[in-house]
Design a protein around this motif. Structure first.
Motif, PDB file in Angstrom:
ATOM      1  N   SER A 190      64.913  48.283 136.374  1.00  0.00           N
ATOM      2  CA  SER A 190      63.548  48.760 136.172  1.00  0.00           C
ATOM      3  C   SER A 190      62.801  48.680 137.494  1.00  0.00           C
ATOM      4  CB  SER A 190      62.826  47.908 135.134  1.00  0.00           C
ATOM      5  OG  SER A 190      63.461  48.021 133.886  1.00  0.00           O
ATOM      6  N   THR A 191      61.905  49.644 137.707  1.00  0.00           N
ATOM      7  CA  THR A 191      61.140  49.675 138.948  1.00  0.00           C
ATOM      8  C   THR A 191      59.719  50.146 138.686  1.00  0.00           C
ATOM      9  OG1 THR A 191      61.090  50.514 141.224  1.00  0.00           O
ATOM     10  CG2 THR A 191      61.847  52.046 139.539  1.00  0.00           C
ATOM     11  N   GLU A 235      54.076  50.676 130.642  1.00  0.00           N
ATOM     12  CA  GLU A 235      53.546  51.820 131.386  1.00  0.00           C
ATOM     13  C   GLU A 235      53.648  51.556 132.878  1.00  0.00           C
ATOM     14  OE1 GLU A 235      49.436  54.330 131.701  1.00  0.00           O
ATOM     15  OE2 GLU A 235      50.029  53.507 129.774  1.00  0.00           O
ATOM     16  N   GLY A 236      54.054  52.578 133.629  1.00  0.00           N
ATOM     17  CA  GLY A 236      54.214  52.437 135.058  1.00  0.00           C
ATOM     18  C   GLY A 236      55.575  51.910 135.482  1.00  0.00           C
ATOM     19  N   VAL A 237      56.447  51.643 134.502  1.00  0.00           N
ATOM     20  CA  VAL A 237      57.790  51.146 134.797  1.00  0.00           C
ATOM     21  C   VAL A 237      58.796  52.248 134.499  1.00  0.00           C
ATOM     22  CG1 VAL A 237      59.545  49.431 134.230  1.00  0.00           C
ATOM     23  CG2 VAL A 237      57.132  48.773 134.280  1.00  0.00           C
ATOM     24  N   THR A 238      59.687  52.502 135.448  1.00  0.00           N
ATOM     25  CA  THR A 238      60.718  53.518 135.315  1.00  0.00           C
ATOM     26  C   THR A 238      62.078  52.835 135.272  1.00  0.00           C
ATOM     27  OG1 THR A 238      59.390  55.099 136.578  1.00  0.00           O
ATOM     28  CG2 THR A 238      61.747  55.567 136.400  1.00  0.00           C
ATOM     29  N   THR A 275      60.108  62.708 145.170  1.00  0.00           N
ATOM     30  CA  THR A 275      59.580  62.974 143.833  1.00  0.00           C
ATOM     31  C   THR A 275      58.854  61.755 143.278  1.00  0.00           C
ATOM     32  OG1 THR A 275      61.338  64.567 143.388  1.00  0.00           O
ATOM     33  CG2 THR A 275      60.223  63.632 141.465  1.00  0.00           C
ATOM     34  N   SER A 276      57.645  61.966 142.795  1.00  0.00           N
ATOM     35  CA  SER A 276      56.839  60.893 142.215  1.00  0.00           C
ATOM     36  C   SER A 276      57.454  60.382 140.917  1.00  0.00           C
ATOM     37  CB  SER A 276      55.426  61.406 141.929  1.00  0.00           C
ATOM     38  OG  SER A 276      54.686  60.433 141.214  1.00  0.00           O
ATOM     39  N   LEU A 277      57.340  59.087 140.711  1.00  0.00           N
ATOM     40  CA  LEU A 277      57.799  58.471 139.462  1.00  0.00           C
ATOM     41  C   LEU A 277      56.645  58.200 138.505  1.00  0.00           C
ATOM     42  CD1 LEU A 277      60.546  56.021 140.776  1.00  0.00           C
ATOM     43  CD2 LEU A 277      60.788  58.350 139.884  1.00  0.00           C
ATOM     44  N   ALA A 278      55.452  58.680 138.826  1.00  0.00           N
ATOM     45  CA  ALA A 278      54.295  58.487 137.949  1.00  0.00           C
ATOM     46  C   ALA A 278      54.578  59.127 136.591  1.00  0.00           C
ATOM     47  CB  ALA A 278      53.050  59.091 138.567  1.00  0.00           C
TER      48      ALA A 278
END
Length: 83
Positions: free
Chosen positions: A24-25, A3-6, A66-69
């Motif tokens: 991954s970020t 969770e929290g990783v894009t 743009t948010s990555l949340a």
């Protein structure tokens, strides 16, 4: 994926400039994510970022703020010939 990783996936000229297929970020925005990339061709990568579109979980945007949340995947799509 945690969770929290894009996952950021790179295509065509973006992949060539960056030197990897994906990374991954935990960055908060697209802009933060692309600025932290350690590209193999930094000049080309810097020039491409402004011209790319980004698919955020399948939705196209050019807004790097743009948010990555909650986002699982961002595809970095450089301009393609003929389109």
């Amino acid at each position: 994926m945690a969770e929290g990783v894009t996952t950021i996936r790179f295509f065509a000229a973006a992949r060539a400039a960056v030197g990897v297929d994906s990374l991954s970020t935990t960055a908060g925005t697209i802009d933060e994510a692309v600025r932290e990339v350690a590209a193999v061709d930094p000049e080309r990568w810097a020039a491409l970022q402004e011209r790319c579109s980004y698919l955020v979980d399948g939705v196209t945007t050019r807004d790097r703020g743009t948010s990555l949340a909650g986002v699982e995947v961002v595809d970095v799509m450089p301009p393609f010939a003929g389109g």
